[in-house]
Write a protein that holds these residues in place. Structure first.
Motif, PDB file in Angstrom:
ATOM      1  N   ARG A  13       1.194  -4.289 -11.366  1.00 41.82           N
ATOM      2  CA  ARG A  13       2.007  -3.072 -11.486  1.00 41.82           C
ATOM      3  C   ARG A  13       1.895  -2.223 -10.215  1.00 41.82           C
ATOM      4  O   ARG A  13       2.896  -1.741  -9.691  1.00 41.82           O
ATOM      5  CB  ARG A  13       1.584  -2.258 -12.703  1.00 41.82           C
ATOM      6  N   ASP A  14       0.681  -2.068  -9.704  1.00 39.37           N
ATOM      7  CA  ASP A  14       0.486  -1.288  -8.484  1.00 39.37           C
ATOM      8  C   ASP A  14       1.225  -1.918  -7.305  1.00 39.37           C
ATOM      9  O   ASP A  14       1.847  -1.224  -6.508  1.00 39.37           O
ATOM     10  CB  ASP A  14      -1.004  -1.164  -8.144  1.00 39.37           C
ATOM     11  N   TYR A  15       1.131  -3.254  -7.203  1.00 37.33           N
ATOM     12  CA  TYR A  15       1.828  -3.949  -6.121  1.00 37.33           C
ATOM     13  C   TYR A  15       3.337  -3.743  -6.253  1.00 37.33           C
ATOM     14  O   TYR A  15       4.019  -3.426  -5.267  1.00 37.33           O
ATOM     15  CB  TYR A  15       1.505  -5.445  -6.126  1.00 37.33           C
ATOM     16  N   ALA A  16       3.880  -3.916  -7.449  1.00 36.04           N
ATOM     17  CA  ALA A  16       5.328  -3.760  -7.666  1.00 36.04           C
ATOM     18  C   ALA A  16       5.782  -2.340  -7.339  1.00 36.04           C
ATOM     19  O   ALA A  16       6.848  -2.147  -6.727  1.00 36.04           O
ATOM     20  CB  ALA A  16       5.688  -4.123  -9.105  1.00 36.04           C
ATOM     21  N   ASP A  17       4.986  -1.348  -7.715  1.00 41.60           N
ATOM     22  CA  ASP A  17       5.323   0.045  -7.398  1.00 41.60           C
ATOM     23  C   ASP A  17       5.356   0.269  -5.887  1.00 41.60           C
ATOM     24  O   ASP A  17       6.282   0.887  -5.357  1.00 41.60           O
ATOM     25  CB  ASP A  17       4.330   1.013  -8.036  1.00 41.60           C
ATOM     26  N   ALA A  18       4.328  -0.218  -5.192  1.00 40.98           N
ATOM     27  CA  ALA A  18       4.264  -0.041  -3.738  1.00 40.98           C
ATOM     28  C   ALA A  18       5.400  -0.793  -3.052  1.00 40.98           C
ATOM     29  O   ALA A  18       6.060  -0.257  -2.153  1.00 40.98           O
ATOM     30  CB  ALA A  18       2.911  -0.508  -3.211  1.00 40.98           C
ATOM     31  N   PHE A  19       5.647  -2.034  -3.478  1.00 40.33           N
ATOM     32  CA  PHE A  19       6.733  -2.819  -2.888  1.00 40.33           C
ATOM     33  C   PHE A  19       8.069  -2.108  -3.100  1.00 40.33           C
ATOM     34  O   PHE A  19       8.890  -2.007  -2.180  1.00 40.33           O
ATOM     35  CB  PHE A  19       6.763  -4.224  -3.484  1.00 40.33           C
ATOM     36  N   GLY A  20       8.293  -1.602  -4.297  1.00 42.79           N
ATOM     37  CA  GLY A  20       9.531  -0.882  -4.597  1.00 42.79           C
ATOM     38  C   GLY A  20       9.695   0.360  -3.742  1.00 42.79           C
ATOM     39  O   GLY A  20      10.809   0.675  -3.284  1.00 42.79           O
ATOM     40  N   TYR A  21       8.595   1.060  -3.513  1.00 42.48           N
ATOM     41  CA  TYR A  21       8.644   2.243  -2.663  1.00 42.48           C
ATOM     42  C   TYR A  21       9.089   1.873  -1.248  1.00 42.48           C
ATOM     43  O   TYR A  21       9.991   2.494  -0.690  1.00 42.48           O
ATOM     44  CB  TYR A  21       7.270   2.919  -2.629  1.00 42.48           C
ATOM     45  N   TYR A  22       8.456   0.844  -0.673  1.00 47.93           N
ATOM     46  CA  TYR A  22       8.811   0.437   0.689  1.00 47.93           C
ATOM     47  C   TYR A  22      10.201  -0.181   0.749  1.00 47.93           C
ATOM     48  O   TYR A  22      10.925  -0.007   1.733  1.00 47.93           O
ATOM     49  CB  TYR A  22       7.756  -0.502   1.274  1.00 47.93           C
ATOM     50  N   ALA A  24      12.729   0.783  -1.035  1.00 50.42           N
ATOM     51  CA  ALA A  24      13.669   1.904  -1.037  1.00 50.42           C
ATOM     52  C   ALA A  24      13.779   2.530   0.351  1.00 50.42           C
ATOM     53  O   ALA A  24      14.844   3.028   0.726  1.00 50.42           O
ATOM     54  CB  ALA A  24      13.233   2.950  -2.059  1.00 50.42           C
ATOM     55  N   LEU A  25      12.689   2.490   1.110  1.00 51.31           N
ATOM     56  CA  LEU A  25      12.728   3.008   2.478  1.00 51.31           C
ATOM     57  C   LEU A  25      13.471   2.062   3.403  1.00 51.31           C
ATOM     58  O   LEU A  25      14.297   2.487   4.205  1.00 51.31           O
ATOM     59  CB  LEU A  25      11.304   3.207   3.018  1.00 51.31           C
ATOM     60  N   SER A  26      13.137   0.765   3.269  1.00 47.80           N
ATOM     61  CA  SER A  26      13.732  -0.234   4.155  1.00 47.80           C
ATOM     62  C   SER A  26      13.333  -1.622   3.671  1.00 47.80           C
ATOM     63  O   SER A  26      12.149  -1.871   3.426  1.00 47.80           O
ATOM     64  CB  SER A  26      13.221  -0.018   5.581  1.00 47.80           C
ATOM     65  N   PRO A  27      14.280  -2.536   3.532  1.00 44.93           N
ATOM     66  CA  PRO A  27      13.926  -3.898   3.128  1.00 44.93           C
ATOM     67  C   PRO A  27      12.915  -4.544   4.084  1.00 44.93           C
ATOM     68  O   PRO A  27      12.030  -5.270   3.658  1.00 44.93           O
ATOM     69  CB  PRO A  27      15.256  -4.649   3.150  1.00 44.93           C
ATOM     70  N   SER A  28      13.023  -4.248   5.374  1.00 38.31           N
ATOM     71  CA  SER A  28      12.062  -4.834   6.321  1.00 38.31           C
ATOM     72  C   SER A  28      10.667  -4.248   6.122  1.00 38.31           C
ATOM     73  O   SER A  28       9.673  -4.947   6.297  1.00 38.31           O
ATOM     74  CB  SER A  28      12.528  -4.660   7.766  1.00 38.31           C
ATOM     75  N   ALA A  29      10.570  -2.984   5.737  1.00 41.69           N
ATOM     76  CA  ALA A  29       9.259  -2.383   5.448  1.00 41.69           C
ATOM     77  C   ALA A  29       8.632  -3.067   4.237  1.00 41.69           C
ATOM     78  O   ALA A  29       7.420  -3.313   4.212  1.00 41.69           O
ATOM     79  CB  ALA A  29       9.395  -0.882   5.202  1.00 41.69           C
ATOM     80  N   ALA A  30       9.441  -3.382   3.240  1.00 44.69           N
ATOM     81  CA  ALA A  30       8.933  -4.072   2.055  1.00 44.69           C
ATOM     82  C   ALA A  30       8.405  -5.452   2.417  1.00 44.69           C
ATOM     83  O   ALA A  30       7.341  -5.869   1.939  1.00 44.69           O
ATOM     84  CB  ALA A  30      10.021  -4.182   0.988  1.00 44.69           C
ATOM     85  N   LEU A  31       9.120  -6.161   3.285  1.00 42.65           N
ATOM     86  CA  LEU A  31       8.663  -7.491   3.717  1.00 42.65           C
ATOM     87  C   LEU A  31       7.373  -7.392   4.519  1.00 42.65           C
ATOM     88  O   LEU A  31       6.464  -8.218   4.360  1.00 42.65           O
ATOM     89  CB  LEU A  31       9.745  -8.186   4.521  1.00 42.65           C
ATOM     90  N   GLU A  32       7.259  -6.378   5.367  1.00 42.20           N
ATOM     91  CA  GLU A  32       6.022  -6.182   6.138  1.00 42.20           C
ATOM     92  C   GLU A  32       4.857  -5.853   5.205  1.00 42.20           C
ATOM     93  O   GLU A  32       3.736  -6.311   5.420  1.00 42.20           O
ATOM     94  CB  GLU A  32       6.200  -5.084   7.180  1.00 42.20           C
ATOM     95  N   PHE A  33       5.123  -5.046   4.178  1.00 37.33           N
ATOM     96  CA  PHE A  33       4.082  -4.738   3.197  1.00 37.33           C
ATOM     97  C   PHE A  33       3.631  -6.015   2.499  1.00 37.33           C
ATOM     98  O   PHE A  33       2.432  -6.256   2.338  1.00 37.33           O
ATOM     99  CB  PHE A  33       4.583  -3.715   2.174  1.00 37.33           C
ATOM    100  N   ASP A  34       4.577  -6.842   2.100  1.00 35.13           N
ATOM    101  CA  ASP A  34       4.249  -8.093   1.422  1.00 35.13           C
ATOM    102  C   ASP A  34       3.401  -8.996   2.315  1.00 35.13           C
ATOM    103  O   ASP A  34       2.420  -9.584   1.865  1.00 35.13           O
ATOM    104  CB  ASP A  34       5.523  -8.809   0.988  1.00 35.13           C
ATOM    105  N   LYS A  35       3.754  -9.091   3.591  1.00 35.04           N
ATOM    106  CA  LYS A  35       2.973  -9.909   4.526  1.00 35.04           C
ATOM    107  C   LYS A  35       1.561  -9.363   4.683  1.00 35.04           C
ATOM    108  O   LYS A  35       0.586 -10.120   4.694  1.00 35.04           O
ATOM    109  CB  LYS A  35       3.656  -9.958   5.889  1.00 35.04           C
ATOM    110  N   ALA A  36       1.440  -8.046   4.822  1.00 31.97           N
ATOM    111  CA  ALA A  36       0.119  -7.431   4.986  1.00 31.97           C
ATOM    112  C   ALA A  36      -0.725  -7.630   3.732  1.00 31.97           C
ATOM    113  O   ALA A  36      -1.927  -7.899   3.817  1.00 31.97           O
ATOM    114  CB  ALA A  36       0.273  -5.939   5.300  1.00 31.97           C
ATOM    115  N   PHE A  37      -0.114  -7.519   2.568  1.00 34.88           N
ATOM    116  CA  PHE A  37      -0.820  -7.730   1.299  1.00 34.88           C
ATOM    117  C   PHE A  37      -1.317  -9.178   1.220  1.00 34.88           C
ATOM    118  O   PHE A  37      -2.468  -9.427   0.861  1.00 34.88           O
ATOM    119  CB  PHE A  37       0.116  -7.409   0.129  1.00 34.88           C
TER     120      PHE A  37
END
Length: 82
Positions: A13-22, A24-37
Motif C-alpha cells: 500500500r505504501d509503495y502504491a501510494d508513493a508511486f501514484g504520487y510520483y 501524478a507529478l510525472s510518469p518519468s518520476a514514477a519510473l525513476e522511483f520504481d527503479k530506485a525502489f
C-alpha cells in the motif's frame, strides 16, 4: 549470500501510494522511483551490505534521491520489509 524478502501487507500500500504520487507529478518520476525502489530491494536481498540500524533490530536503506526509506529486520533466513 542471498536472503529472500518477506513484505508486511502495508508495504504494498505504501509503495502504491508513493508511486501514484510520483506518477501524478510525472510518469518519468514514477519510473525513476520504481527503479530506485528495486535497487534498494536488491541491496537488501543480496545480503552484501547491512545498512545502518534505525532502531532496535531494524535497518534502514534510502530509496535513491526520493524521500522514502525501506525499513527491514533480519532473521536467520530472510529479510522482513516493514
Amino acid at each position: 549470500m542471498s536472503r529472500p524478502l518477506v513484505y508486511l501487507p502495508e508495504v504494498a500500500r505504501d509503495y502504491a501510494d508513493a508511486f501514484g504520487y510520483y506518477e501524478a507529478l510525472s510518469p518519468s518520476a514514477a519510473l525513476e522511483f520504481d527503479k530506485a525502489f528495486s535497487r534498494a530491494e536488491t541491496e537488501v536481498e543480496s545480503g552484501l551490505v547491512t545498512h545502518q540500524h534505525a532502531f532496535e533490530h531494524y535497518h534502514r536503506i534510502f530509496v535513491g534521491q526520493f524521500p522514502y526509506h525501506l525499513y527491514y529486520r533480519l532473521t536467520a533466513t530472510h529479510a522482513v520489509i516493514v
